[in-house]
Design a protein around this motif. Sequence first.
Motif, PDB file in Angstrom:
ATOM      1  N   ARG A  31       0.854  -1.189   0.000  1.00 29.56           N
ATOM      2  CA  ARG A  31       0.000   0.000   0.000  1.00 29.56           C
ATOM      3  C   ARG A  31       0.884   1.231   0.000  1.00 29.56           C
ATOM      4  O   ARG A  31       1.586   1.510   0.974  1.00 29.56           O
ATOM      5  N   THR A  32       0.874   1.961  -1.106  1.00 28.06           N
ATOM      6  CA  THR A  32       1.845   3.042  -1.278  1.00 28.06           C
ATOM      7  C   THR A  32       1.204   4.391  -1.545  1.00 28.06           C
ATOM      8  O   THR A  32       1.795   5.258  -2.171  1.00 28.06           O
ATOM      9  N   CYS A  33      -0.010   4.624  -1.062  1.00 33.51           N
ATOM     10  CA  CYS A  33      -0.653   5.897  -1.360  1.00 33.51           C
ATOM     11  C   CYS A  33      -0.145   7.028  -0.468  1.00 33.51           C
ATOM     12  O   CYS A  33      -0.291   8.203  -0.801  1.00 33.51           O
ATOM     13  N   SER A  34       0.441   6.710   0.674  1.00 34.69           N
ATOM     14  CA  SER A  34       0.925   7.757   1.580  1.00 34.69           C
ATOM     15  C   SER A  34       2.448   7.701   1.680  1.00 34.69           C
ATOM     16  O   SER A  34       3.088   6.764   1.213  1.00 34.69           O
ATOM     17  N   GLY A  35       3.005   8.743   2.284  1.00 36.09           N
ATOM     18  CA  GLY A  35       4.441   8.762   2.530  1.00 36.09           C
ATOM     19  C   GLY A  35       5.298   9.290   1.391  1.00 36.09           C
ATOM     20  O   GLY A  35       6.509   9.107   1.397  1.00 36.09           O
ATOM     21  N   THR A  57       7.760  18.638  -0.173  1.00 37.83           N
ATOM     22  CA  THR A  57       6.414  18.594   0.384  1.00 37.83           C
ATOM     23  C   THR A  57       5.977  17.149   0.622  1.00 37.83           C
ATOM     24  O   THR A  57       6.079  16.304  -0.273  1.00 37.83           O
ATOM     25  N   ALA A  58       5.501  16.856   1.830  1.00 37.30           N
ATOM     26  CA  ALA A  58       4.973  15.537   2.152  1.00 37.30           C
ATOM     27  C   ALA A  58       3.512  15.460   1.698  1.00 37.30           C
ATOM     28  O   ALA A  58       2.729  16.378   1.948  1.00 37.30           O
ATOM     29  N   TRP A  83       8.869  16.016  -9.412  1.00 38.11           N
ATOM     30  CA  TRP A  83       9.487  14.816  -8.852  1.00 38.11           C
ATOM     31  C   TRP A  83       8.661  14.286  -7.688  1.00 38.11           C
ATOM     32  O   TRP A  83       8.238  15.044  -6.816  1.00 38.11           O
ATOM     33  N   TYR A  84       8.431  12.967  -7.680  1.00 35.75           N
ATOM     34  CA  TYR A  84       7.843  12.268  -6.549  1.00 35.75           C
ATOM     35  C   TYR A  84       8.837  11.206  -6.084  1.00 35.75           C
ATOM     36  O   TYR A  84       9.399  10.478  -6.904  1.00 35.75           O
ATOM     37  N   ARG A  85       9.031  11.124  -4.783  1.00 34.54           N
ATOM     38  CA  ARG A  85       9.916  10.112  -4.208  1.00 34.54           C
ATOM     39  C   ARG A  85       9.223   9.436  -3.024  1.00 34.54           C
ATOM     40  O   ARG A  85       8.499  10.076  -2.271  1.00 34.54           O
ATOM     41  N   ARG A  86       9.470   8.150  -2.901  1.00 37.01           N
ATOM     42  CA  ARG A  86       8.952   7.415  -1.743  1.00 37.01           C
ATOM     43  C   ARG A  86       9.859   6.233  -1.447  1.00 37.01           C
ATOM     44  O   ARG A  86      10.264   5.513  -2.341  1.00 37.01           O
ATOM     45  N   ARG A  87      10.142   6.042  -0.169  1.00 31.17           N
ATOM     46  CA  ARG A  87      10.894   4.865   0.251  1.00 31.17           C
ATOM     47  C   ARG A  87       9.919   3.764   0.649  1.00 31.17           C
ATOM     48  O   ARG A  87       8.929   4.016   1.316  1.00 31.17           O
TER      49      ARG A  87
END
Length: 275
Positions: A31-35, A57-58, A83-87
Amino acid sequence: MAGGALVTFGAAGTAGAAPVTPRTYAPPALRTCSGWRFHKGDVTGAQAPAFNDSAWTALSVPHTWNAQDGADGGGDYYRGVGWYRRRATLPAFTSEAAAILSGGGSGSVWNARTKVPGVVTAEIPVSTNGGTVATVEPSGAAFPAVGGGTVHEAEDARLDSTFVVDTLHPGYTGTGYADFNGTSAGSTISWTVDVPSAGKKQLLVRYANGGDTDRPADIDVNGTKITSLAMPPTGGWDAWKTASCTATLPQGTGVTVRVTLTKAIGANIDSLVVE
């Protein structure tokens, strides 16, 4: 993939990804919709895992950076790069984990042992509340075979001159598959396999047949024919299925399993599994 992985992408707009149906493996969806972290504008080096995005911006996805300037009536909304980044921590499939991160249904798989990416077909959807945003696939010899058998890739087998190693059609495991280019029956692929203990074993040949008729093959072990194996149409050259038979194998480190095409047209062969 054991440990952390970084999901990044840069885009000039928003593109939807079609859902992908899981096939062989089915670990839990991520589930990767947040963070997520977002920056409006291009940033040099933002694709690097060690890049510091703490000042960005978070937010959660789905998201549009034109929510404000696109609705003010001025016609001056931003049309550049964002740019969007997520770990993300991916499921630990094996110690030699590999996974795809993609927004479009296929991409590159990273093999932690060989440190080489290969092109494969994405299979497991990474979901948000609104749909699939990325895909993850365990792939090739970095993962155990279904049922605990040993995978022997066709590209590592002994191929006669009518076969070439190809990567044109997605969905294969390993780094490619054996593509039949011959015009007569009798073409062969053979593997030398290790058999820890003698006895009955399942032999599973993964193949694709994009034609409209059966493309059968004989299976022999150490030169003795075991059976004829049907390889009926699979629905396309990128649609892979498994044909199987049972054979009594002797114990040893040099057991030869050979597939011999019995028609002048043959299927593409991806791998042999002994289990």
